[in-house]
Design a protein around this motif. Structure first.
Motif, PDB file in Angstrom:
ATOM      1  N   ILE A 173      -6.309   0.705  -4.060  1.00  0.00           N
ATOM      2  CA  ILE A 173      -5.492   1.028  -2.894  1.00  0.00           C
ATOM      3  C   ILE A 173      -6.357   1.572  -1.762  1.00  0.00           C
ATOM      4  O   ILE A 173      -6.185   1.202  -0.597  1.00  0.00           O
ATOM      5  CB  ILE A 173      -4.387   2.038  -3.282  1.00  0.00           C
ATOM      6  N   VAL A 174      -7.305   2.448  -2.091  1.00  0.00           N
ATOM      7  CA  VAL A 174      -8.189   3.021  -1.077  1.00  0.00           C
ATOM      8  C   VAL A 174      -9.008   1.933  -0.396  1.00  0.00           C
ATOM      9  O   VAL A 174      -9.097   1.871   0.842  1.00  0.00           O
ATOM     10  CB  VAL A 174      -9.125   4.076  -1.698  1.00  0.00           C
TER      11      VAL A 174
ATOM     12  N   GLY B  98      -2.952  -6.101  -6.421  1.00  0.00           N
ATOM     13  CA  GLY B  98      -1.976  -6.539  -5.427  1.00  0.00           C
ATOM     14  C   GLY B  98      -2.071  -5.946  -4.037  1.00  0.00           C
ATOM     15  O   GLY B  98      -2.005  -6.684  -3.054  1.00  0.00           O
ATOM     16  N   PRO B  99      -2.190  -4.613  -3.883  1.00  0.00           N
ATOM     17  CA  PRO B  99      -2.152  -4.042  -2.533  1.00  0.00           C
ATOM     18  C   PRO B  99      -3.208  -4.623  -1.605  1.00  0.00           C
ATOM     19  O   PRO B  99      -4.381  -4.712  -1.957  1.00  0.00           O
ATOM     20  CB  PRO B  99      -2.417  -2.543  -2.785  1.00  0.00           C
ATOM     21  N   GLY B 100      -2.788  -5.027  -0.411  1.00  0.00           N
ATOM     22  CA  GLY B 100      -3.718  -5.551   0.580  1.00  0.00           C
ATOM     23  C   GLY B 100      -4.012  -7.030   0.485  1.00  0.00           C
ATOM     24  O   GLY B 100      -4.789  -7.555   1.285  1.00  0.00           O
TER      25      GLY B 100
ATOM     26  N   ILE C 204      -1.365   9.824   0.030  1.00  0.00           N
ATOM     27  CA  ILE C 204      -0.702   9.609  -1.259  1.00  0.00           C
ATOM     28  C   ILE C 204      -1.734   9.257  -2.329  1.00  0.00           C
ATOM     29  O   ILE C 204      -1.690   9.748  -3.458  1.00  0.00           O
ATOM     30  CB  ILE C 204       0.350   8.483  -1.145  1.00  0.00           C
ATOM     31  N   THR C 205      -2.701   8.392  -1.945  1.00  0.00           N
ATOM     32  CA  THR C 205      -3.706   7.958  -2.904  1.00  0.00           C
ATOM     33  C   THR C 205      -4.627   9.105  -3.311  1.00  0.00           C
ATOM     34  O   THR C 205      -5.069   9.175  -4.463  1.00  0.00           O
ATOM     35  CB  THR C 205      -4.528   6.801  -2.308  1.00  0.00           C
TER      36      THR C 205
ATOM     37  N   LEU D 240       0.814  -1.205   0.000  1.00  0.00           N
ATOM     38  CA  LEU D 240       0.000   0.000   0.000  1.00  0.00           C
ATOM     39  C   LEU D 240       0.853   1.263   0.000  1.00  0.00           C
ATOM     40  O   LEU D 240       0.351   2.361  -0.251  1.00  0.00           O
ATOM     41  CB  LEU D 240      -0.934   0.007   1.215  1.00  0.00           C
ATOM     42  N   LEU D 241       2.149   1.114   0.293  1.00  0.00           N
ATOM     43  CA  LEU D 241       3.078   2.243   0.194  1.00  0.00           C
ATOM     44  C   LEU D 241       3.869   2.206  -1.104  1.00  0.00           C
ATOM     45  O   LEU D 241       4.042   3.234  -1.766  1.00  0.00           O
ATOM     46  CB  LEU D 241       4.062   2.231   1.378  1.00  0.00           C
TER      47      LEU D 241
END
Length: 260
Positions: A112-113, A158-160, A247-248, A32-33
């Motif tokens: 991402i959110v 991918g994120p999470g 960032i998102t 997520l970063l």
């Protein structure tokens, strides 16, 4: 595909990878970063996903081997999930390759959110038993569905993914947190590796940057694991997710607000 990045940008991305590795070991969710950071560095979204997979594979392989050596993951019990996770990851990567650069730039921030909010809001309640439930017909169908869907998501975005594996495994099998972590890390490793191979075949990896960030991720994971006992995730996770959402928000404004 090679893209030139100045030294300061590479240093900044390595710093993010170091922090992401540390946070991933303590609270989970390092991707997520790293994904938003690679996007803000100006890399095309397909290259971002492939490069992030290369970097993330370093940490996931190390973690999965550790759980296996400590007998906290039984490959024979989870064989069906392993196979379907691999299939799902390849399918997700092939699908994302068909999505245009412009649309990918618009939808990745939403992934991402959702993943960040999910990690922040969902509370995991582990069972105390350090044992696996009996294998039934329903057990194999759960493994097929879980492996295919989460493997597909990991290949697609991918994120999470690790957090999704943790919560869904606890909900479906009611097993101990330690065993759940072994499942999550190993399945995440499988989807990372198969998605990485597919991204490599498609030519969507910045190898020099991915390898450099991967080394920093490993270093961050080392210090994060040593610090996990001393510092809990209750304080780190909200700060981490605040950074991710900030960032998102910038990425969403950039993609949808007409900013170049």
């Amino acid at each position: 595909m090679e893209i030139a990045l100045d030294l300061w940008m590479v240093a900044a991305l390595c710093a993010v990878a170091l922090v992401a590795g540390f946070i991933d070991a303590v609270a989970g969710g390092g991707g997520l970063l790293t994904v938003p950071a690679l996007l803000t560095a100006g890399l095309p979204p397909h290259l971002v996903l492939g490069t992030n997979k290369l970097a993330a594979t370093f940490g996931s392989v190390t973690a999965s081997l550790t759980y296996y050596k400590r007998r906290l993951f039984d490959p024979s019990y989870w064989r069906t999930a392993l196979i379907f996770t691999a299939v799902g990851a390849i399918a997700g990567t092939l699908v994302v390759d068909r999505i245009s650069k412009e649309w990918l730039e618009k939808i990745i921030p939403f992934f991402i959110v959702v993943a960040a909010l999910y990690s922040l809001l969902v509370k995991m309640q582990p069972d105390d038993k350090l044992s696996l439930p009996p294998q039934t017909a329903g057990h194999f169908w759960r493994q097929r569905l879980q492996g295919l869907s989460l493997g597909f998501y990991d290949g697609l975005a991918g994120p999470g993914t690790g957090s999704f594996w943790m919560v869904s495994t606890m909900a479906l099998y009611k097993i101990n947190l330690l065993l759940t972590s072994g499942v999550a890390r190993t399945m995440n490793c499988v989807s990372n590796v198969f998605a990485l191979v597919t991204f490599a075949y498609l030519g969507h990896i910045h190898y020099a940057l991915g390898l450099t960030m991967g080394a920093c991720l490993m270093l961050g994971s080392y210090f994060g694991a040593r610090s996990a006992i001393k510092f809990g995730s209750k304080f780190i996770r909200p700060l981490f997710l605040t950074m991710v959402l900030a960032i998102t928000a910038r990425l969403l404004w950039q993609a949808w607000g007409g900013q170049g």
